[in-house]
Design an enzyme around this catalytic site. Sequence first.
Site, PDB file in Angstrom:
ATOM      1  N   ALA A  75      20.070  11.959  -8.996  1.00 56.08           N
ATOM      2  CA  ALA A  75      21.099  11.243  -8.752  1.00 56.08           C
ATOM      3  C   ALA A  75      22.633  12.209  -8.821  1.00 56.08           C
ATOM      4  CB  ALA A  75      21.025  10.081  -9.891  1.00 56.08           C
ATOM      5  N   LEU A  76      23.117  12.822  -7.715  1.00 53.87           N
ATOM      6  CA  LEU A  76      24.410  13.187  -7.759  1.00 53.87           C
ATOM      7  C   LEU A  76      25.497  13.058  -8.180  1.00 53.87           C
ATOM      8  CD1 LEU A  76      23.051  16.962  -6.532  1.00 53.87           C
ATOM      9  CD2 LEU A  76      22.627  16.320  -9.009  1.00 53.87           C
ATOM     10  N   HIS A  77      26.687  13.152  -8.432  1.00 57.16           N
ATOM     11  CA  HIS A  77      27.963  12.824  -8.796  1.00 57.16           C
ATOM     12  C   HIS A  77      29.191  13.589  -8.354  1.00 57.16           C
ATOM     13  CE1 HIS A  77      28.011  12.771 -12.296  1.00 57.16           C
ATOM     14  NE2 HIS A  77      26.656  12.085 -12.259  1.00 57.16           N
ATOM     15  N   HIS A 109      28.474  16.583 -11.213  1.00 57.72           N
ATOM     16  CA  HIS A 109      27.784  17.501 -11.119  1.00 57.72           C
ATOM     17  C   HIS A 109      28.577  18.500 -10.154  1.00 57.72           C
ATOM     18  CE1 HIS A 109      25.159  14.051 -11.834  1.00 57.72           C
ATOM     19  NE2 HIS A 109      24.144  14.719 -12.693  1.00 57.72           N
ATOM     20  N   GLY A 120      28.208  20.281 -18.821  1.00 63.14           N
ATOM     21  CA  GLY A 120      29.355  19.243 -18.756  1.00 63.14           C
ATOM     22  C   GLY A 120      29.639  18.314 -20.288  1.00 63.14           C
ATOM     23  N   GLN A 135      24.759  17.187 -26.605  1.00 60.63           N
ATOM     24  CA  GLN A 135      24.088  18.657 -25.577  1.00 60.63           C
ATOM     25  C   GLN A 135      24.885  19.647 -25.730  1.00 60.63           C
ATOM     26  OE1 GLN A 135      21.650  16.914 -22.220  1.00 60.63           O
ATOM     27  NE2 GLN A 135      22.982  18.039 -21.022  1.00 60.63           N
ATOM     28  N   ARG A 189      23.812   7.148 -14.412  1.00 60.91           N
ATOM     29  CA  ARG A 189      23.172   5.790 -15.190  1.00 60.91           C
ATOM     30  C   ARG A 189      23.718   4.508 -14.599  1.00 60.91           C
ATOM     31  NH1 ARG A 189      21.119   8.609 -19.491  1.00 60.91           N
ATOM     32  NH2 ARG A 189      18.776   7.981 -19.624  1.00 60.91           N
TER      33      ARG A 189
HETATM   34  P1  AMP Z   1      22.844  15.188 -15.998  1.00 57.08           P
HETATM   35  O1  AMP Z   1      21.750  15.540 -14.405  1.00 57.08           O
HETATM   36  O2  AMP Z   1      23.207  13.523 -16.556  1.00 57.08           O
HETATM   37  O3  AMP Z   1      21.599  15.770 -16.867  1.00 57.08           O
HETATM   38  O4  AMP Z   1      23.639  15.812 -16.026  1.00 57.08           O
HETATM   39  C1  AMP Z   1      23.959  16.980 -15.811  1.00 57.08           C
HETATM   40  C2  AMP Z   1      25.083  18.068 -15.963  1.00 57.08           C
HETATM   41  O5  AMP Z   1      26.300  17.631 -15.498  1.00 57.08           O
HETATM   42  C3  AMP Z   1      25.036  18.222 -17.839  1.00 57.08           C
HETATM   43  O6  AMP Z   1      25.844  19.800 -18.066  1.00 57.08           O
HETATM   44  C4  AMP Z   1      25.844  16.941 -17.940  1.00 57.08           C
HETATM   45  O7  AMP Z   1      26.322  17.244 -18.657  1.00 57.08           O
HETATM   46  C5  AMP Z   1      27.128  17.415 -16.311  1.00 57.08           C
HETATM   47  N1  AMP Z   1      27.694  15.618 -16.121  1.00 57.08           N
HETATM   48  C6  AMP Z   1      27.286  14.801 -16.308  1.00 57.08           C
HETATM   49  N2  AMP Z   1      28.219  14.125 -15.899  1.00 57.08           N
HETATM   50  C7  AMP Z   1      29.783  14.594 -15.849  1.00 57.08           C
HETATM   51  C8  AMP Z   1      30.722  14.553 -16.234  1.00 57.08           C
HETATM   52  N3  AMP Z   1      30.901  12.551 -15.569  1.00 57.08           N
HETATM   53  N4  AMP Z   1      31.723  15.267 -15.549  1.00 57.08           N
HETATM   54  C9  AMP Z   1      31.567  16.108 -15.737  1.00 57.08           C
HETATM   55  N5  AMP Z   1      30.135  16.545 -15.462  1.00 57.08           N
HETATM   56  C10 AMP Z   1      29.086  15.548 -15.864  1.00 57.08           C
END
Ligand code: AMP
Length: 290
Positions: free
Chosen positions: A31-33, A36, A147, A153, A189
Amino acid sequence: MEVIYKVAVLQNSLETKHKAKTIGFVPTMGALHMGHINLIEQSKKENELTICSIFVNKIQFNQPEDFTKYPRTLEADLALLKLYNCDIVFIPSHEEIYPAHLPLKTYHLGELEHILEGEFRPGHFQGVCNVVDRLLKLVNPSVLYLGIKDYQQCKVIDTMMKQEEFLSPILLRICETVREETGLALSSRNRRLSNAGLKNAVTIVQSLREAKQTIIKHPMGVHLVDIEHKYKNKLLSAGFESIDYFQLVDKDFNLLNVLSKQYPPVAILTAATIEGIRLIDNIEIQLNEY
Ligand code: AMP
């Protein structure tokens, strides 16, 4: 872009096509943004090969419904990664990551495991450590990109990495939080929020910014319990259903109850639920700001 589903195929590709390249690794749950993508871009700048993994890690979800409802947008994710020239996307199944013969490990995380996110999501960080440890051992990256949006984490993974032995040293790069223009931290989310929910959710970053300013302006004159109450109430008034914590920490991740020069705060962390969606965010406080 190589799209790889199997561990054996990944390892073969790394050993044959990409031997001796510096590897930047970005683990995600999809669910990349642009948060990521920011990590991907950072990795592209600093390494010869960038690998992104997409794996919704069931064992880190302490609520089954949160796992089943976690957004899954694989086609769009692949298009985005291709657009930003990610080299390899690794999309393993549960069985690839957790084969029956490999038992789960227990990591020694100390208090870090039981406070804040750990208190409200029991078992979460053990799940995170298991998946990241396994992925690191499969990918053997030079640099791991995380991030700071997931502040605790980052601390947990840093602790785990210091305890584990890897084939070669892995550098941890922690990158800034990418936000909407409104300030709302990007999060997979957020997709589950209504327009009204998205609008109200901005209060989370506004509260963090306001609290930080108050603390900087009156370093000795504010009581942290008052700050906590004020912003918990502000979030409740903005439509949040519950606030798990609104907490200052020092550099060793001790929870601060009072402000002092001896243990200056380095961040304010919060977790709050709106429309049934639990959001986390944080703001850093630099030593020279305090
Ligand atoms: P997730 O897919 O939520 O497990 O996140 C994967 C990685 O992307 C983790 O290292 C997160 O901390 C980072 N991440 C998620 N949201 C953001 C954001 N808004 N800005 C920077 N890094 C992010």
